[in-house]
Design a protein around this motif. Structure first.
Motif, mmCIF file in Angstrom:
data_model
loop_
_atom_site.group_PDB
_atom_site.id
_atom_site.type_symbol
_atom_site.label_atom_id
_atom_site.label_comp_id
_atom_site.label_asym_id
_atom_site.label_seq_id
_atom_site.Cartn_x
_atom_site.Cartn_y
_atom_site.Cartn_z
ATOM 1 N N PHE A 9 -4.995 -7.286 5.903
ATOM 2 C CA PHE A 9 -4.338 -6.865 4.669
ATOM 3 C C PHE A 9 -4.916 -5.550 4.158
ATOM 4 C CE2 PHE A 9 -3.856 -6.780 0.085
ATOM 5 C CZ PHE A 9 -2.512 -7.118 -0.101
ATOM 6 N N ARG A 10 -6.259 -5.451 4.209
ATOM 7 C CA ARG A 10 -6.889 -4.242 3.744
ATOM 8 C C ARG A 10 -6.477 -3.021 4.556
ATOM 9 N NH1 ARG A 10 -11.556 -5.303 0.597
ATOM 10 N NH2 ARG A 10 -12.046 -7.530 0.442
ATOM 11 N N LYS A 11 -6.251 -3.220 5.862
ATOM 12 C CA LYS A 11 -5.936 -2.099 6.749
ATOM 13 C C LYS A 11 -4.529 -1.568 6.512
ATOM 14 C CE LYS A 11 -5.749 -0.883 11.658
ATOM 15 N NZ LYS A 11 -5.979 -1.370 13.044
ATOM 16 N N TYR A 12 -3.543 -2.456 6.319
ATOM 17 C CA TYR A 12 -2.135 -2.021 6.260
ATOM 18 C C TYR A 12 -1.538 -2.051 4.846
ATOM 19 C CZ TYR A 12 -2.268 -2.521 11.309
ATOM 20 O OH TYR A 12 -2.605 -2.400 12.625
ATOM 21 N N ASP A 13 -2.319 -2.329 3.846
ATOM 22 C CA ASP A 13 -1.777 -2.394 2.490
ATOM 23 C C ASP A 13 -1.249 -1.041 2.023
ATOM 24 O OD1 ASP A 13 -1.128 -3.419 -0.004
ATOM 25 O OD2 ASP A 13 -3.090 -2.891 -0.853
ATOM 26 N N GLY A 14 -1.974 0.012 2.258
ATOM 27 C CA GLY A 14 -1.537 1.340 1.841
ATOM 28 C C GLY A 14 -0.337 1.841 2.633
ATOM 29 N N ALA A 15 -0.141 1.348 3.866
ATOM 30 C CA ALA A 15 0.957 1.817 4.711
ATOM 31 C C ALA A 15 2.272 1.148 4.341
ATOM 32 C CB ALA A 15 0.626 1.559 6.180
ATOM 33 N N VAL A 16 2.277 -0.112 3.987
ATOM 34 C CA VAL A 16 3.510 -0.842 3.716
ATOM 35 C C VAL A 16 3.954 -0.707 2.268
ATOM 36 C CG1 VAL A 16 3.066 -2.502 5.563
ATOM 37 C CG2 VAL A 16 2.247 -2.973 3.239
ATOM 38 N N CYS A 17 3.091 -0.329 1.380
ATOM 39 C CA CYS A 17 3.447 -0.228 -0.036
ATOM 40 C C CYS A 17 2.806 1.034 -0.630
ATOM 41 C CB CYS A 17 2.932 -1.460 -0.773
ATOM 42 S SG CYS A 17 3.471 -1.531 -2.502
ATOM 43 N N PRO A 18 3.664 2.004 -1.031
ATOM 44 C CA PRO A 18 3.118 3.235 -1.629
ATOM 45 C C PRO A 18 2.325 2.923 -2.891
ATOM 46 C CG PRO A 18 5.416 3.507 -1.068
ATOM 47 C CD PRO A 18 5.111 2.053 -0.912
ATOM 48 N N PRO A 19 1.444 3.782 -3.304
ATOM 49 C CA PRO A 19 0.612 3.506 -4.488
ATOM 50 C C PRO A 19 1.412 3.293 -5.757
ATOM 51 C CG PRO A 19 -0.327 5.310 -3.216
ATOM 52 C CD PRO A 19 1.010 5.003 -2.610
ATOM 53 N N ASP A 20 2.576 3.968 -5.922
ATOM 54 C CA ASP A 20 3.370 3.819 -7.137
ATOM 55 C C ASP A 20 3.953 2.428 -7.279
ATOM 56 O OD1 ASP A 20 2.832 6.435 -7.697
ATOM 57 O OD2 ASP A 20 4.739 7.191 -6.882
ATOM 58 N N TYR A 21 4.114 1.719 -6.177
ATOM 59 C CA TYR A 21 4.733 0.400 -6.214
ATOM 60 C C TYR A 21 3.700 -0.731 -6.232
ATOM 61 C CZ TYR A 21 9.142 2.765 -5.146
ATOM 62 O OH TYR A 21 10.251 3.567 -5.212
ATOM 63 N N ARG A 22 2.429 -0.418 -6.171
ATOM 64 C CA ARG A 22 1.395 -1.451 -6.169
ATOM 65 C C ARG A 22 0.945 -1.750 -7.612
ATOM 66 N NH1 ARG A 22 -2.993 0.403 -1.834
ATOM 67 N NH2 ARG A 22 -2.383 2.478 -2.591
ATOM 68 N N SER A 23 0.723 -3.022 -7.843
ATOM 69 C CA SER A 23 0.318 -3.468 -9.181
ATOM 70 C C SER A 23 -1.100 -2.968 -9.508
ATOM 71 C CB SER A 23 0.357 -4.989 -9.268
ATOM 72 O OG SER A 23 -0.512 -5.579 -8.313
ATOM 73 N N PRO A 24 -1.488 -2.963 -10.796
ATOM 74 C CA PRO A 24 -2.816 -2.448 -11.158
ATOM 75 C C PRO A 24 -3.966 -3.201 -10.510
ATOM 76 C CG PRO A 24 -1.436 -2.585 -13.095
ATOM 77 C CD PRO A 24 -0.702 -3.234 -11.982
ATOM 78 N N GLU A 25 -3.842 -4.522 -10.361
ATOM 79 C CA GLU A 25 -4.914 -5.281 -9.747
ATOM 80 C C GLU A 25 -5.083 -4.969 -8.273
ATOM 81 O OE1 GLU A 25 -1.245 -7.901 -10.008
ATOM 82 O OE2 GLU A 25 -2.385 -6.572 -11.336
ATOM 83 N N ARG A 26 -4.007 -4.590 -7.635
ATOM 84 C CA ARG A 26 -4.094 -4.186 -6.219
ATOM 85 C C ARG A 26 -4.727 -2.814 -6.102
ATOM 86 N NH1 ARG A 26 1.602 -5.015 -3.315
ATOM 87 N NH2 ARG A 26 0.327 -4.245 -1.551
ATOM 88 N N VAL A 27 -4.383 -1.958 -7.037
ATOM 89 C CA VAL A 27 -4.977 -0.624 -6.980
ATOM 90 C C VAL A 27 -6.488 -0.701 -7.238
ATOM 91 C CG1 VAL A 27 -4.990 1.665 -8.055
ATOM 92 C CG2 VAL A 27 -2.834 0.460 -7.666
ATOM 93 N N SER A 28 -6.905 -1.541 -8.215
ATOM 94 C CA SER A 28 -8.339 -1.682 -8.536
ATOM 95 C C SER A 28 -9.052 -2.713 -7.669
ATOM 96 C CB SER A 28 -8.520 -2.074 -10.007
ATOM 97 O OG SER A 28 -7.878 -3.324 -10.261
#
Length: 596
Positions: free
Chosen positions: A16-35
């Protein structure tokens, strides 16, 4: 993917950590995922909280896009829902299933897509209602071309083959109404999307044409006839003649007046591609439709004939158009008469000038006093147009006649000049005598010349003492006159030289065939004298005065066949009687004959 690591401790897995940034752009990720506060998500947040936030960002992006057609505004019913979906606390984000009940998502596109996915399991009545609404959905652009070709069209073809190809199924009203809903939608898709790609049309629609015309239903036939122009543009000539025209001919004899009229109107586009046999069949149907009880059908028939005349053969055209227009001009329906007059003008090039003068105009002229003003106006237009053509034809005929007469006159003049040059006595030919008057003058002159006797000699009568008749020497006749023109003076000169001989004491003229009053006998033989008195020669100088020298006896002796006689070898010859000639009054001598 579970949020925890493989050994059960907190945090996401390495995958999950490896492909999280590839499948979901930063604008679409929730605040808890970003932090990366994954422990919060794992302990108290529901599973849908991450995706709920991302969906809210996506909905907002779509409605605010410049090409969305919403003027960059999110619909009001969605604004409050988007605020809840983007809440910073994961536990306060709502579930997504109730969001579908929002009025914004209750639209035709969504309904159409959902129904298409479930159409097989839907009841027949709901299916019919849905099919009847699809043409409007397509016209408004709710469903795009790909949906129409690859999702709707296969369903329509499957429904037609299941119902239209089965007579037992078509006997049921539900199946019949389903086919009636399918046919307009099928032709709409074919016209809007398949016409641009003939290969797709040949693959999906062409095989269905014979099947559609085989359906014995007026509603289905009417739907096909209204879209017949699509078939004409996509099918080849052979298919149109065999699979379209021949089956649709049954509409000409249908008991329904609207279907007969629709069949007539639809056939007009097929005429240029019909073969000779089908054109002849069409002509027979048109003649029959001219006696149709429906006035509108009779009117449309004469309009149809005027439009298809250029495509008919010469033989069919001569048999059809003139009798058809003449029959329609006598129709009691005013629009029919008006249409016939206009069709005559449209087809004027197919009428000969003789047909116009003898057949067309006699039928048109009575309509110049028609009860309808439009008919009168059109009738005068037809008459004026044809009269111009007839005047031109008359001038051409007069010119041709003048050329022939001129050529014939020149030939006769040349012969007369040759004869005048060879004769020692003769007159120059009168160049002014020609044509009709010249012919009459020649006939009168030839009739005035006396006939010669068998021996070529003129006989004289004996005196009253009974002596035998003596033959005089033959008198040479005058030279043959030129009869280019004849005057009274010419007649007097000719008679004076022929009939007044030098020895007029005992001779007599061939015209003096009146019995003398002194001859009281009831008859006479060949040896009797002629009964001439000496006084008969007093007017020999006047040709016309000799006509009244002896009066015919009113009673007594028999007026026989009086003529000169002579004895030749014991044979007695009697000439033919000459008719009595009445002397002309002096006033008639100046009656204008010299004008010729």
């Amino acid at each position: 993917t579970p949020l925890g690591i493989a050994d059960g401790s907190g945090g996401p897995t390495p995958h999950f950590r490896k492909y999280d940034g590839a499948v979901c752009p930063p604008d679409y990720r929730s605040p808890e995922r970003v932090s990366q506060r994954y422990d919060t998500l794992q302990q108290s947040a529901p599973v849908h909280s991450i995706d709920c936030y991302s969906l809210a960002v996506l909905i907002e992006y779509i409605y605010t896009h410049p090409s969305s057609g919403t003027n960059g505004q999110v619909p009001t019913p969605l604004k409050k829902a988007l605020m809840r979906m983007k809440n910073d606390a994961p536990k306060l984000r709502p579930r997504l299933q109730p969001l579908l009940k929002c009025p914004v998502f209750d639209n035709p596109y969504v309904k159409a897509q959902i129904f298409l996915d479930e159409v097989v399991s839907k009841p027949a009545e709901e299916k019919i209602i849905f099919l009847q609404s699809l043409p409007d959905v397509l016209n408004r652009g709710v469903l795009n071309e790909n949906v129409a070709i690859y999702k709707i069209l296969p369903l329509l073809v499957m429904g037609l083959r299941a119902s239209a190809g089965n007579e037992a199924a078509m006997s049921q009203d539900v199946n019949r109404r389903e086919v009636l809903a399918i046919v307009p939608l099928l032709f709409q898709i074919a016209e809007s999307y398949l016409a641009k790609t003939p290969e797709l049309f040949q693959r999906h629609v062409t095989p269905l044409v014979p099947l559609l015309f085989a359906v014995n239903d007026r509603g289905v036939r009417g739907s096909i006839l209204q879209k017949i122009s699509i078939l004409e543009s996509q099918l080849d000539k052979s298919s149109l003649n065999s699979h379209v025209f021949e089956p649709m001919c049954s509409g000409f004899t249908d008991s329904s007046g609207p279907l007969r009229e629709l069949t007539l109107k639809s056939t007009i586009v097929l005429v240029p591609k019909l073969n000779h046999a089908n054109l002849e069949k069409l002509v027979r149907y048109l003649v029959r439709l001219q006696a149709d009880p429906e006035a509108s059908i009779r009117t449309n028939t004469v309009i149809f004939i005027g439009k298809v005349a250029p495509h008919l053969t010469e033989n069919s055209r001569q048999k059809l158009i003139l009798p058809a227009f003449t029959r329609s001009m006598k129709d009691p329906f005013t629009p029919c008469r008006l249409s016939a007059l206009r069709a005559v003008i449209a087809c004027k090039e197919y009428f000969s000038q003789k047909d116009i003068a003898e057949q067309v105009l006699p039928c048109v002229i009575p309509h110049t006093l028609d009860g309808a003003n439009d008919v009168r106006t059109e009738a005068f237009n037809v008459v004026d147009t044809f009269l111009v053509n007839l005047r031109e034809e008359s001038k051409r005929m007069a010119k041709d006649e003048a050329d022939r007469l001129s050529a014939a006159t020149c030939g006769i003049g040349a012969n007369e000049n040759s004869a005048a040059g060879a004769s020692s006595v003769g007159e120059a030919p009168n160049s002014s005598g020609s044509g009709y008057l010249s012919g009459i003058s020649s006939w009168m002159a030839s009739s005035a010349e006396p006939t010669a006797t068998a021996s070529g000699q003129r006989t004289t009568s004996s005196s009253s003492n009974g002596m035998a008749a003596q033959t005089t020497a033959p008198q040479p006749g005058p030279a043959a006159p030129k009869f280019s023109s004849l005057t009274l003076s010419d007649a007097q000169a000719a008679s004076s030289s022929r009939y007044n001989t030098a020895d007029d004491s005992g001779g007599w003229s061939d015209d003096d065939d009146i019995i003398s009053p002194q001859n009281k006998s009831s008859g006479w033989d060949d040896d009797d004298d002629m009964g001439l008195s000496p006084g008969n020669t007093k007017n020999n100088d006047d040709f016309f005065a000799s006509f009244d020298s002896n009066k015919a006896k009113q009673g007594g002796g028999r007026v026989g066949s009086l003529g000169a006689t002579r004895k030749t070898g014991g044979m007695q010859l009697k000439g033919k009687a000459k008719p009595a000639v009445k002397k002309l009054p002096a006033s008639d001598l100046l009656d204008g004959w010299d004008d010729f």
